[in-house]
Design a protein around this motif. Structure first.
Motif, PDB file in Angstrom:
ATOM      1  N   SER A  31       9.622  39.424   1.567  1.00  0.00           N
ATOM      2  CA  SER A  31      10.812  38.755   1.056  1.00  0.00           C
ATOM      3  C   SER A  31      11.646  39.720   0.227  1.00  0.00           C
ATOM      4  CB  SER A  31      10.430  37.539   0.201  1.00  0.00           C
ATOM      5  OG  SER A  31      10.044  37.953  -1.092  1.00  0.00           O
ATOM      6  N   PHE A  32      12.859  39.266  -0.119  1.00  0.00           N
ATOM      7  CA  PHE A  32      13.766  40.051  -0.980  1.00  0.00           C
ATOM      8  C   PHE A  32      13.162  40.336  -2.350  1.00  0.00           C
ATOM      9  CE2 PHE A  32      14.986  37.258  -4.415  1.00  0.00           C
ATOM     10  CZ  PHE A  32      14.432  36.053  -3.979  1.00  0.00           C
ATOM     11  N   LYS A  33      12.112  39.586  -2.741  1.00  0.00           N
ATOM     12  CA  LYS A  33      11.619  39.620  -4.124  1.00  0.00           C
ATOM     13  C   LYS A  33      11.291  41.028  -4.626  1.00  0.00           C
ATOM     14  CE  LYS A  33      11.008  35.341  -5.925  1.00  0.00           C
ATOM     15  NZ  LYS A  33      11.062  34.482  -4.780  1.00  0.00           N
ATOM     16  N   ILE A  34      10.826  41.879  -3.713  1.00  0.00           N
ATOM     17  CA  ILE A  34      10.408  43.218  -4.140  1.00  0.00           C
ATOM     18  C   ILE A  34      11.567  44.001  -4.753  1.00  0.00           C
ATOM     19  CG2 ILE A  34      10.771  44.265  -1.860  1.00  0.00           C
ATOM     20  CD1 ILE A  34       7.841  45.026  -4.252  1.00  0.00           C
ATOM     21  N   GLY A  61       3.394  32.693  -5.252  1.00  0.00           N
ATOM     22  CA  GLY A  61       4.240  32.887  -4.077  1.00  0.00           C
ATOM     23  C   GLY A  61       4.706  34.320  -3.945  1.00  0.00           C
ATOM     24  N   ASN A  62       5.934  34.460  -3.468  1.00  0.00           N
ATOM     25  CA  ASN A  62       6.442  35.787  -3.139  1.00  0.00           C
ATOM     26  C   ASN A  62       6.636  36.689  -4.358  1.00  0.00           C
ATOM     27  OD1 ASN A  62       6.641  35.376  -0.257  1.00  0.00           O
ATOM     28  ND2 ASN A  62       8.248  33.897  -0.739  1.00  0.00           N
ATOM     29  N   ALA A  63       6.872  36.089  -5.532  1.00  0.00           N
ATOM     30  CA  ALA A  63       7.036  36.915  -6.735  1.00  0.00           C
ATOM     31  C   ALA A  63       5.703  37.550  -7.142  1.00  0.00           C
ATOM     32  CB  ALA A  63       7.594  36.086  -7.886  1.00  0.00           C
ATOM     33  N   VAL A  72      18.768  29.071  -3.612  1.00  0.00           N
ATOM     34  CA  VAL A  72      18.477  29.049  -5.048  1.00  0.00           C
ATOM     35  C   VAL A  72      17.137  28.372  -5.317  1.00  0.00           C
ATOM     36  CG1 VAL A  72      19.279  28.340  -7.332  1.00  0.00           C
ATOM     37  CG2 VAL A  72      20.944  28.818  -5.529  1.00  0.00           C
ATOM     38  N   GLY A  73      16.219  29.123  -5.944  1.00  0.00           N
ATOM     39  CA  GLY A  73      15.002  28.529  -6.477  1.00  0.00           C
ATOM     40  C   GLY A  73      15.217  28.417  -7.980  1.00  0.00           C
ATOM     41  N   GLY A  74      14.819  29.475  -8.718  1.00  0.00           N
ATOM     42  CA  GLY A  74      15.116  29.539 -10.143  1.00  0.00           C
ATOM     43  C   GLY A  74      16.462  30.182 -10.415  1.00  0.00           C
ATOM     44  N   GLY A  75      17.016  30.852  -9.401  1.00  0.00           N
ATOM     45  CA  GLY A  75      18.357  31.421  -9.542  1.00  0.00           C
ATOM     46  C   GLY A  75      18.415  32.941  -9.684  1.00  0.00           C
ATOM     47  N   GLY A  76      17.273  33.613  -9.606  1.00  0.00           N
ATOM     48  CA  GLY A  76      17.267  35.074  -9.760  1.00  0.00           C
ATOM     49  C   GLY A  76      18.030  35.785  -8.651  1.00  0.00           C
ATOM     50  N   LEU A  77      17.807  35.353  -7.431  1.00  0.00           N
ATOM     51  CA  LEU A  77      18.497  35.968  -6.294  1.00  0.00           C
ATOM     52  C   LEU A  77      20.002  35.752  -6.415  1.00  0.00           C
ATOM     53  CD1 LEU A  77      18.633  37.316  -3.500  1.00  0.00           C
ATOM     54  CD2 LEU A  77      18.043  35.090  -2.486  1.00  0.00           C
ATOM     55  N   LEU A  78      20.386  34.532  -6.748  1.00  0.00           N
ATOM     56  CA  LEU A  78      21.804  34.209  -6.893  1.00  0.00           C
ATOM     57  C   LEU A  78      22.443  35.076  -7.978  1.00  0.00           C
ATOM     58  CD1 LEU A  78      24.322  32.489  -6.406  1.00  0.00           C
ATOM     59  CD2 LEU A  78      23.337  30.740  -7.896  1.00  0.00           C
ATOM     60  N   VAL A  93      19.022  36.823   4.528  1.00  0.00           N
ATOM     61  CA  VAL A  93      17.795  36.319   5.159  1.00  0.00           C
ATOM     62  C   VAL A  93      16.644  36.717   4.231  1.00  0.00           C
ATOM     63  CG1 VAL A  93      16.392  36.268   7.257  1.00  0.00           C
ATOM     64  CG2 VAL A  93      18.866  36.609   7.427  1.00  0.00           C
ATOM     65  N   CYS A  94      16.399  35.841   3.246  1.00  0.00           N
ATOM     66  CA  CYS A  94      15.507  36.221   2.135  1.00  0.00           C
ATOM     67  C   CYS A  94      14.041  36.235   2.549  1.00  0.00           C
ATOM     68  CB  CYS A  94      15.749  35.311   0.946  1.00  0.00           C
ATOM     69  SG  CYS A  94      15.512  33.569   1.289  1.00  0.00           S
ATOM     70  N   GLY A  95      13.706  35.591   3.681  1.00  0.00           N
ATOM     71  CA  GLY A  95      12.377  35.754   4.269  1.00  0.00           C
ATOM     72  C   GLY A  95      11.308  34.847   3.703  1.00  0.00           C
ATOM     73  N   GLY A  96      10.255  35.449   3.151  1.00  0.00           N
ATOM     74  CA  GLY A  96       9.135  34.700   2.593  1.00  0.00           C
ATOM     75  C   GLY A  96       7.876  34.911   3.408  1.00  0.00           C
TER      76      GLY A  96
HETATM   77  C1  LIG Z   1      11.718  33.410  -4.615  1.00  0.00           C
HETATM   78  C2  LIG Z   1      12.300  32.966  -3.356  1.00  0.00           C
HETATM   79  C3  LIG Z   1      13.469  32.192  -3.332  1.00  0.00           C
HETATM   80  C4  LIG Z   1      14.175  31.742  -4.578  1.00  0.00           C
HETATM   81  O1  LIG Z   1      14.604  32.818  -5.375  1.00  0.00           O
HETATM   82  P1  LIG Z   1      15.035  32.584  -6.891  1.00  0.00           P
HETATM   83  O2  LIG Z   1      15.314  33.937  -7.412  1.00  0.00           O
HETATM   84  O3  LIG Z   1      13.905  31.907  -7.582  1.00  0.00           O
HETATM   85  O4  LIG Z   1      16.234  31.705  -6.861  1.00  0.00           O
HETATM   86  C5  LIG Z   1      13.958  31.825  -2.094  1.00  0.00           C
HETATM   87  N1  LIG Z   1      13.360  32.186  -0.954  1.00  0.00           N
HETATM   88  C6  LIG Z   1      12.249  32.928  -0.930  1.00  0.00           C
HETATM   89  C7  LIG Z   1      11.643  33.284   0.367  1.00  0.00           C
HETATM   90  C8  LIG Z   1      11.685  33.354  -2.139  1.00  0.00           C
HETATM   91  O5  LIG Z   1      10.586  34.097  -2.129  1.00  0.00           O
END
Ligand SMILES: *Cc1c(COP(=O)(O)O)cnc(C)c1O
Length: 345
Positions: free
Chosen positions: A66-69, A93-95, A193-199, A324-327
């Motif tokens: 995912s984009f998290k990295i 999860g992904n974080a 948007v989950g917690g909003g970090g990506l946004l 395409v943030c993946g997961g």
């Molecule tokens: C973490 C995550 C999100 C949400 O990201 P936030 O920064 O929490 O808004 C969305 N999609 C995937 C696949 C994620 O891992």
């Protein structure tokens, strides 16, 4: 005499530990970031469908899926550069995966505290990255309290899943890449948007590259996890009583206050909240897999659904980028099960 010898040994050990920390700190400052520059693909099927040029920012190809990295990698690097001897995450999860991966790259131990609801397959992935896994609490809040305690006891530094400035700056790199990959500013970036970090990272990135006035951000959530849309509608931070969505990675009961305030200040012409159903998100995952041969989580499907559902906000756009943030929390069996439960054919 014996006392003095012990003291001398203690001082020597402390010097060795200090030297090791200094070496790690220097290595962290010098190391390349753990994320990749991901491809930007022009999508023929989505472009035809929307009647616009649709590009896919393929962050599903990042290490850990995912984009998290991007952001978590930047935060781990900065914490270690500041002398952290251990990093601690509270994400099942992904974080958590991104924290474990980045820590291993820097040679620093990681502890990931996950709630009991976390699947064993995720714990196994975390352990495979060398992380210590602590299972604690029914939900994220409890795991997070435990992670705070572990960090304090072990002299570790906490890595928040979405609410740290270093993380936002790391996520912003995706927009810096877009600025090199596209000849002009897109009319819209579709994200979730989950917690909003990506946004927040995308909003910061748009300012860094000078696109803030030209590019609208379409910020998607699923109905059972719509903490940002509900907060913006109410004009105040809303805490959801529970997460009732298949899009687990969007499951923050309350979004980051800083991100909420930023979105509220910018207004809907700059950040447009969009809510889709679980069925739309899962249907989008299935269609995306069929058309592009790539599996993504329903969290990511929520953004793709905005395009597949032809939402009004995209109708006037000529160039659209979908993040395409993946997961990593998806496989064929899971996708099939969600499709069955939600009646997607
Ligand atoms: C973490 C995550 C999100 C949400 O990201 P936030 O920064 O929490 O808004 C969305 N999609 C995937 C696949 C994620 O891992």
């Amino acid at each position: 005499m014996a006392l003095r010898a012990t003291a001398a040994r203690g001082a020597a050990a402390a010097r060795v530990a200090e030297a090791a920390t200094a070496a790690r700190t220097a290595a962290a400052a010098a190391a390349a970031p753990p994320h990749l520059e991901t491809p930007l693909l022009h999508s023929e099927p989505l472009s035809r469908h929307l009647g616009a040029e649709v590009y896919l920012k393929m962050d599903c190809l990042q290490p850990t899926g995912s984009f998290k990295i991007r952001g978590i990698g930047a935060t781990v690097r900065s914490l270690v550069a500041d002398g952290a001897r251990r990093v601690v995450s509270s994400s099942g999860g992904n974080a958590g995966l991104a924290t474990a991966f980045a820590a291993r790259q820097l040679g620093v131990p990681a502890t990931v505290v996950v709630p009991t609801s976390t699947p064993e397959s995720t714990c196994a992935k975390l352990r495979a990255y060398g992380a210590e896994v602590v299972v604690h609490g029914a939900a994220w809040d409890e795991a997070n309290d435990k992670a705070t305690a572990v960090a304090e006891a072990a002299g570790g530094a906490l890595v928040h899943p979405f609410d740290q400035a270093t993380t936002w700056r790391g996520h912003a790199t995706l927009v810096e890449e877009l600025a090199r990959q596209l000849p002009r500013a897109p009319d819209a970036i579709v994200t979730v948007v989950g917690g909003g970090g990506l946004l927040m990272g995308i909003l910061e990135g748009l300012e860094l590259v000078g696109w803030e006035a030209s590019t609208r951000v379409v910020a998607c959530e699923t109905e059972g996890a719509s903490s940002m849309a509900q907060s913006l509608a109410a004009g105040a931070l809303v805490t959801l009583p529970e997460i009732a969505s298949v899009a687990k990675s969007l499951g923050a009961k309350r979004v980051s206050q800083a991100v909420f305030e930023r979105c509220r200040a910018l207004g809907p012409s700059r950040v447009l909240p969009v809510v889709v159903s679980d069925k739309m998100a899962v249907s989008a995952c299935a269609r995306f897999a069929a058309e592009h041969r790539v599996l993504v989580e329903p969290a990511c499907g929520a953004g793709l659904a905005a395009v597949y559902e032809n939402i009004d906000a995209l109708q006037s756009c000529r160039v659209v980028v979908v993040e395409v943030c993946g997961g990593s929390g998806v496989d064929l069996a899971m996708l099939r099960a969600w499709m069955g439960e939600l009646g997607v054919d």
